[in-house]
Design a protein around this motif. Structure first.
Motif, PDB file in Angstrom:
ATOM      1  N   GLU A 103      10.876 -13.615   4.076  1.00 20.12           N
ATOM      2  CA  GLU A 103       9.976 -12.472   4.026  1.00 20.12           C
ATOM      3  C   GLU A 103       9.351 -12.234   5.395  1.00 20.12           C
TER       4      GLU A 103
ATOM      5  N   ILE B 164      12.163  -8.103   2.664  1.00 17.80           N
ATOM      6  CA  ILE B 164      12.655  -9.315   2.009  1.00 17.80           C
ATOM      7  C   ILE B 164      14.148  -9.408   2.304  1.00 17.80           C
TER       8      ILE B 164
ATOM      9  N   GLU C 277       6.500 -17.759   2.708  1.00 18.67           N
ATOM     10  CA  GLU C 277       6.861 -17.316   1.364  1.00 18.67           C
ATOM     11  C   GLU C 277       5.656 -16.695   0.660  1.00 18.67           C
TER      12      GLU C 277
ATOM     13  N   MET D 113       5.863 -10.516  -0.782  1.00 19.09           N
ATOM     14  CA  MET D 113       6.423 -10.418  -2.134  1.00 19.09           C
ATOM     15  C   MET D 113       5.478  -9.725  -3.114  1.00 19.09           C
TER      16      MET D 113
END
Length: 297
Positions: free
Chosen positions: A127, A137, A166, A170
């Motif tokens: 990411e 991503i 991470e 997201m």
């Protein structure tokens, strides 16, 4: 499509039908039979594809797509010993068909994986923030996480972005299952009414349906057929796909995708070209399978 599918075609337009309140899209997305095009950008939509296509190198790009598709076929086949009823392998077989990979090449890749001769590698995800503060991503299939991580990090940095830890971007994406259906009966060539596909998708459990028109560059052998894109809960992807296929609709793809909850508008041409260059650089990296981003179409 924030999904930058490596085999996606140019000149597509799409119309979105939201069929459940759970479906998330940018505020400007149409919420009934829309008369305006959706603003949600997911991998492969025409603007970014066209910018990359200006550079040419069609044969090189096609060879890279075939190589990556073969790697996924071998990996999926190895994991299930070539069982073509396995969901992951079914999905892997459908994807290269979408980029016109020869049937013989698909069969050989499946056989290599089933025999244990191929199929090394594991899936990993990265990411980060790309040019113009676009959230990105990157999904890879690699035999060396350390090597791939360094190379992806370098590409982010080289193009004015930064690879993050991470979970950094997201949160701005929704994980969804995507069933791709052909818009015409394969036996007769008769086109389906959109209402028929809409009702079938709704009955099967769709949360959102997008109708995408045929398009592409015929001269570059990248023309595509019209598709109905059926979005669903990722846990229900296999079941929804099987139900629609059993109902007689031509199944063209099964994928897990990340669709943005909000998008970033890139207005200046220079910035658009810079972002297009970044996508192309990711596409050319040998381990990259898919790229998802939130740049508006």
């Amino acid at each position: 499509s924030g999904l930058h599918d490596l085999g996606a075609a140019a000149h597509m337009t799409s119309r979105r039908l939201l069929v459940a309140t759970a479906a998330r899209a940018p505020p400007t997305a149409a919420r009934m039979l829309p008369s305006t095009p959706p603003t949600r950008s997911f991998a492969g939509h025409s603007k970014w594809h066209n910018i990359r296509q200006r550079k040419g190198a069609q044969d090189k790009r096609r060879a890279a797509m075939f190589s990556k598709a073969a790697a996924e076929l071998e990996s999926a086949s190895k994991a299930c010993s070539g069982d073509e009823t396995n969901f992951r392998l079914q999905a892997a077989i459908l994807k290269p068909k979408g980029v016109n990979m020869p049937k013989d090449s698909i069969t050989k890749a499946v056989a290599r994986g089933a025999s244990g001769a191929g199929g090394e590698g594991e899936t990993t995800r990265y990411e980060g923030m790309g040019p113009s503060a676009v959230a990105v991503i990157v999904e890879c299939l690699t035999t060396s996480k350390n090597r791939t991580s360094k190379e992806i990090r370098h590409l982010f940095s080289k193009h004015g972005g930064m690879m993050e830890s991470e979970g950094a971007v997201m949160w701005n994406f929704e994980h969804q299952g995507l069933v791709k259906l052909g818009m015409a009966d394969e036996a007769t060539g008769t086109a389906y009414e959109e209402e028929v596909l809409f009702e079938a998708g709704l009955e099967a459990g769709a949360s959102e349906i997008v109708f995408e028109e045929a398009g592409g560059d015929v001269d570059a052998d990248e023309s595509t057929e019209a598709l109905a894109l059926i979005y669903t809960d990722p846990k229900e992807l296999a079941a929804v796909g099987r139900e629609l296929e059993t109902a007689g609709f031509p199944l063209k793809g099964l994928e897990f995708v990340y669709t943005p909850k909000s998008t970033v508008e890139i207005t200046e041409e220079e910035s658009q070209l810079a972002f297009g260059d970044f996508l192309e650089a990711l596409e050319e990296q040998e381990d990259v399978q898919s790229v998802f981003h939130n740049a508006a179409e």
